[in-house]
Design an enzyme around this catalytic site. Structure first.
Site, PDB file in Angstrom:
ATOM      1  N   GLU A 258      -7.211   8.247   6.909  1.00 52.11           N
ATOM      2  CA  GLU A 258      -7.451   8.870   8.210  1.00 52.11           C
ATOM      3  C   GLU A 258      -7.934  10.315   8.097  1.00 52.11           C
ATOM      4  O   GLU A 258      -7.281  11.232   8.621  1.00 52.11           O
ATOM      5  CB  GLU A 258      -6.197   8.802   9.079  1.00 52.11           C
ATOM      6  CG  GLU A 258      -5.769   7.398   9.398  1.00 52.11           C
ATOM      7  CD  GLU A 258      -4.687   7.329  10.465  1.00 52.11           C
ATOM      8  OE1 GLU A 258      -4.149   8.381  10.865  1.00 52.11           O
ATOM      9  OE2 GLU A 258      -4.376   6.216  10.908  1.00 52.11           O
TER      10      GLU A 258
ATOM     11  N   HIS B  68      -3.078  10.949   1.230  1.00 50.58           N
ATOM     12  CA  HIS B  68      -2.450  10.753   2.542  1.00 50.58           C
ATOM     13  C   HIS B  68      -1.862  12.103   2.979  1.00 50.58           C
ATOM     14  O   HIS B  68      -0.660  12.250   3.172  1.00 50.58           O
ATOM     15  CB  HIS B  68      -1.395   9.644   2.476  1.00 50.58           C
ATOM     16  CG  HIS B  68      -1.131   8.974   3.793  1.00 50.58           C
ATOM     17  ND1 HIS B  68      -1.214   7.604   3.977  1.00 50.58           N
ATOM     18  CD2 HIS B  68      -0.801   9.480   5.002  1.00 50.58           C
ATOM     19  CE1 HIS B  68      -0.932   7.300   5.234  1.00 50.58           C
ATOM     20  NE2 HIS B  68      -0.660   8.428   5.884  1.00 50.58           N
TER      21      HIS B  68
ATOM     22  N   ASN C 260      -7.107   1.763  10.223  1.00 52.54           N
ATOM     23  CA  ASN C 260      -5.749   1.809  10.741  1.00 52.54           C
ATOM     24  C   ASN C 260      -5.888   1.622  12.236  1.00 52.54           C
ATOM     25  O   ASN C 260      -6.516   2.437  12.923  1.00 52.54           O
ATOM     26  CB  ASN C 260      -5.092   3.151  10.425  1.00 52.54           C
ATOM     27  CG  ASN C 260      -4.900   3.342   8.919  1.00 52.54           C
ATOM     28  OD1 ASN C 260      -5.096   2.412   8.140  1.00 52.54           O
ATOM     29  ND2 ASN C 260      -4.515   4.543   8.517  1.00 52.54           N
TER      30      ASN C 260
ATOM     31  N   ARG D  72       0.845  -1.194   0.000  1.00 56.96           N
ATOM     32  CA  ARG D  72       0.000   0.000   0.000  1.00 56.96           C
ATOM     33  C   ARG D  72       0.880   1.243   0.000  1.00 56.96           C
ATOM     34  O   ARG D  72       1.741   1.388   0.872  1.00 56.96           O
ATOM     35  CB  ARG D  72      -0.900  -0.017   1.255  1.00 56.96           C
ATOM     36  CG  ARG D  72      -1.688   1.254   1.406  1.00 56.96           C
ATOM     37  CD  ARG D  72      -2.481   1.338   2.711  1.00 56.96           C
ATOM     38  NE  ARG D  72      -3.055   2.658   2.784  1.00 56.96           N
ATOM     39  CZ  ARG D  72      -3.139   3.403   3.878  1.00 56.96           C
ATOM     40  NH1 ARG D  72      -2.747   2.936   5.050  1.00 56.96           N
ATOM     41  NH2 ARG D  72      -3.640   4.615   3.821  1.00 56.96           N
TER      42      ARG D  72
ATOM     43  N   TYR E 165      -4.060   0.966  15.862  1.00 57.56           N
ATOM     44  CA  TYR E 165      -2.824   0.978  16.659  1.00 57.56           C
ATOM     45  C   TYR E 165      -3.077   0.681  18.122  1.00 57.56           C
ATOM     46  O   TYR E 165      -2.232   0.123  18.806  1.00 57.56           O
ATOM     47  CB  TYR E 165      -2.127   2.344  16.541  1.00 57.56           C
ATOM     48  CG  TYR E 165      -1.496   2.552  15.187  1.00 57.56           C
ATOM     49  CD1 TYR E 165      -0.205   2.109  14.926  1.00 57.56           C
ATOM     50  CD2 TYR E 165      -2.201   3.155  14.157  1.00 57.56           C
ATOM     51  CE1 TYR E 165       0.375   2.275  13.672  1.00 57.56           C
ATOM     52  CE2 TYR E 165      -1.631   3.325  12.898  1.00 57.56           C
ATOM     53  CZ  TYR E 165      -0.351   2.881  12.662  1.00 57.56           C
ATOM     54  OH  TYR E 165       0.220   3.033  11.412  1.00 57.56           O
TER      55      TYR E 165
ATOM     56  N   GLU F  62      -3.407  -0.347   8.216  1.00 56.98           N
ATOM     57  CA  GLU F  62      -2.200  -0.060   9.010  1.00 56.98           C
ATOM     58  C   GLU F  62      -2.312  -0.737  10.366  1.00 56.98           C
ATOM     59  O   GLU F  62      -3.387  -0.713  10.990  1.00 56.98           O
ATOM     60  CB  GLU F  62      -2.024   1.453   9.270  1.00 56.98           C
ATOM     61  CG  GLU F  62      -1.603   2.236   8.071  1.00 56.98           C
ATOM     62  CD  GLU F  62      -1.426   3.737   8.373  1.00 56.98           C
ATOM     63  OE1 GLU F  62      -1.101   4.098   9.528  1.00 56.98           O
ATOM     64  OE2 GLU F  62      -1.633   4.527   7.435  1.00 56.98           O
TER      65      GLU F  62
HETATM   66  C1  BG6 Z   1      -1.205   6.866  10.941  1.00 55.81           C
HETATM   67  C2  BG6 Z   1      -0.827   7.493   9.634  1.00 55.81           C
HETATM   68  O1  BG6 Z   1      -1.801   7.881  11.666  1.00 55.81           O
HETATM   69  O2  BG6 Z   1      -0.245   6.430  11.804  1.00 55.81           O
HETATM   70  C3  BG6 Z   1       0.637   7.341   9.267  1.00 55.81           C
HETATM   71  O3  BG6 Z   1      -1.648   7.079   8.582  1.00 55.81           O
HETATM   72  C4  BG6 Z   1       1.469   7.489  10.532  1.00 55.81           C
HETATM   73  O4  BG6 Z   1       0.940   8.249   8.269  1.00 55.81           O
HETATM   74  C5  BG6 Z   1       1.125   6.333  11.452  1.00 55.81           C
HETATM   75  O5  BG6 Z   1       2.824   7.574  10.323  1.00 55.81           O
HETATM   76  C6  BG6 Z   1       1.923   6.260  12.731  1.00 55.81           C
HETATM   77  O6  BG6 Z   1       1.838   7.457  13.429  1.00 55.81           O
HETATM   78  P1  BG6 Z   1       3.107   8.143  14.083  1.00 55.81           P
HETATM   79  O7  BG6 Z   1       2.605   9.413  14.659  1.00 55.81           O
HETATM   80  O8  BG6 Z   1       3.606   7.210  15.115  1.00 55.81           O
HETATM   81  O9  BG6 Z   1       4.062   8.325  12.956  1.00 55.81           O
END
Ligand code: BG6
Length: 472
Positions: free
Chosen positions: A165, A119, A296, A75, A298, A375
């Site tokens: 995002e 992006h 995405n 991607r 995290y 992501e």
């Molecule tokens: C997402 C984005 O928010 O998280 C990416 O799509 C970004 O572009 C990634 O790099 C990780 O976030 P960070 O703030 O840890 O770089």
């Protein structure tokens, strides 16, 4: 145990500004990030994407590494100003040629290209002309840009991610003021977010009307949450968090409406709401034909009641000093607090693989659409040891647990198209510079040739892909 589908997209992701560099090469126009990153004090330690990983000049080496690790999918995002330097008007054939070379090389190597149209690198000309996302004109110009990309690459690209995002770039740009254009104005946030919804909807409809048969969706940053206690106050706080946060972002893209509770809340605040019935019609038509939800993922959040004199929005931990993240919230509604049951990264992001399983199930229940994890990854301070190796066992552990969570979700009926790790190589973090690393490939940013070194996780992911997710 469930097997992942034979065509499961095992991949990795990146974004143009974070890797390409060559910001003025071969006719590329300026984006808002090219300008913002050069304003005093706007980025971490003054870092910028002028060179980044120099992927624009080293894509052949990078694709060779993708082939070596065995990626089934990659991607990446198209930089709008490489294709249309001023956002509209004349096409830059050199920019088109670059993405043609990249796409063709990926396909020759058996790697499916997944292309993100936006992006965050808005053409600066459109910001200057009409304040970019603040004007409805952007919907028209964005759709025209998207159609240009479909015409140029749609014969080979089968997966399109319209927006990356939109919830993050509008809230950071218009509530927190830490992304361009650096404003703090809630009404503008609602307006710009809504314009992303319309741009997405028109683009999805254009793709279908043009007769393309690939799949199209957008990627939302999705942070599922838990209430900190079972008290009514905290449960209500959780509901507000979802209505103002995730459901606001996702319902508008995937149901074609906004959550009623949140609309009522904004009305009670006398906030000017930027939508009308005509918009909802288009949003609903697009929601009926969109192919997948991109997320995405995290971390999760823990939510508690926030009294009227409680905390407001706090900025992020960008130092990597664990434990420095402050509580953040909306007074009178909710705040996000530290989860006592969770481990955290050095940037205070909760490490919660089960939150991914739980989040995927919530999405299945609410929208019933296939899902692409566009992501997921761990940002860390990686170090090279005396032997020149990077032993990122913590990243292997993180990704392995999250893939296990995907398996469980698939077992529970989630239609999962693929899993993109963030990121393939180390790259520039918008707010954290180059020291917060995510890649399977270490980049020696100190070396003149930006040397690429596969980390331990590189060889691990190779086995994961080879065994279709069995060898975790
Ligand atoms: C997402 C984005 O928010 O998280 C990416 O799509 C970004 O572009 C990634 O790099 C990780 O976030 P960070 O703030 O840890 O770089």
């Amino acid at each position: 145990m469930t097997q992942f589908d034979r065509n499961f997209l095992w991949g990795s992701a990146s974004a143009a500004y974070q890797i390409e560099g060559a910001i003025a090469a071969e006719g590329k126009g300026q984006s808002v990030w090219d300008v913002w990153a050069h304003l005093e004090g706007k980025t971490h330690e003054g870092t910028n994407g002028d060179i980044a990983t120099d992927h624009y000049n080293r894509y052949i080496e990078d694709v060779a590494l993708m082939k070596k690790i065995g990626l089934k999918a990659y991607r990446f995002s198209i930089s709008w100003t490489r294709i249309l330097p001023d956002g509209t008007g004349e096409l830059n054939s050199d920019g088109v040629a670059f993405y043609n070379r990249l796409i063709n090389l990926l396909i020759e190597n058996g790697i499916e290209p997944l292309v993100t149209l936006y992006h965050w690198d808005l053409p600066q000309t459109l910001q200057t002309q009409y304040l970019g996302w603040e004007s409805r004109q952007i919907v028209h110009d964005f759709t025209a840009y998207a159609k240009t990309c479909f015409m140029a690459f749609g014969d080979r690209v089968k997966y399109w991610i319209v927006m990356n995002e939109p919830n993050i770039f509008t809230s950071l740009g218009y509530i927190m003021g830490i992304h361009p254009p650096g404003k703090q104005d809630d009404a503008l946030f609602l307006k710009t977010y809504h314009h992303t919804v319309l741009a997405h909807a028109h683009t999805v409809l254009a793709y279908k009307e043009m007769g393309f048969k690939g799949q199209i969706g957008s990627s939302i940053a999705f942070t599922p949450a838990y209430a900190s206690t079972s008290s009514k106050e905290d449960q209500d706080a959780l509901q507000s968090y979802y209505d103002i946060g995730p459901w606001w972002y996702l319902d508008s893209y995937y149901k074609g409406c906004y959550p009623e509770n949140a609309v009522a809340y904004y009305e009670a605040q006398n906030m000017e709401l930027p939508f009308d019935e005509g918009d909802f019609k288009i949003m609903k038509t697009a929601a009926d034909v969109v192919d997948f939800i991109g997320i995405n993922y995290y971390q999760t959040a823990m939510v508690a009641y926030n009294p009227i004199d409680g905390v407001g929005i706090s900025s992020f931990n960008t130092s990597g000093k664990k434990g420095t993240q402050k509580e953040s919230g909306i007074p009178g509604l909710y705040k996000t607090i530290k989860n006592p049951n969770s481990d955290y990264t050095d940037w205070d992001w909760a490490i919660d693989p089960d939150g991914l399983r739980y989040g995927l199930l919530e999405l299945k229940k609410r929208y019933g659409l296939p899902i692409l994890i566009s992501e997921n990854g761990l940002g860390a301070f990686d170090v090279i040891n005396a032997e020149g190796e990077i032993s990122d066992d913590y990243r292997i552990q993180f990704l392995s647990a999250h893939i296990e969570a995907c398996k469980e979700a698939v077992n529970e009926g989630v239609d999962l198209l693929g899993y993109m790790t963030w990121s393939f190589t180390d790259l520039l973090s918008w707010l954290n510079g180059f020291k917060k690393r995510y890649g399977f490939v270490y980049i020696d940013f100190e070396s003149a040739d930006l040397k690429r070194i596969p980390k331990k996780s590189f060889y691990w992911y190779n086995k994961v892909i080879e065994t279709n997710g069995e060898a975790l």
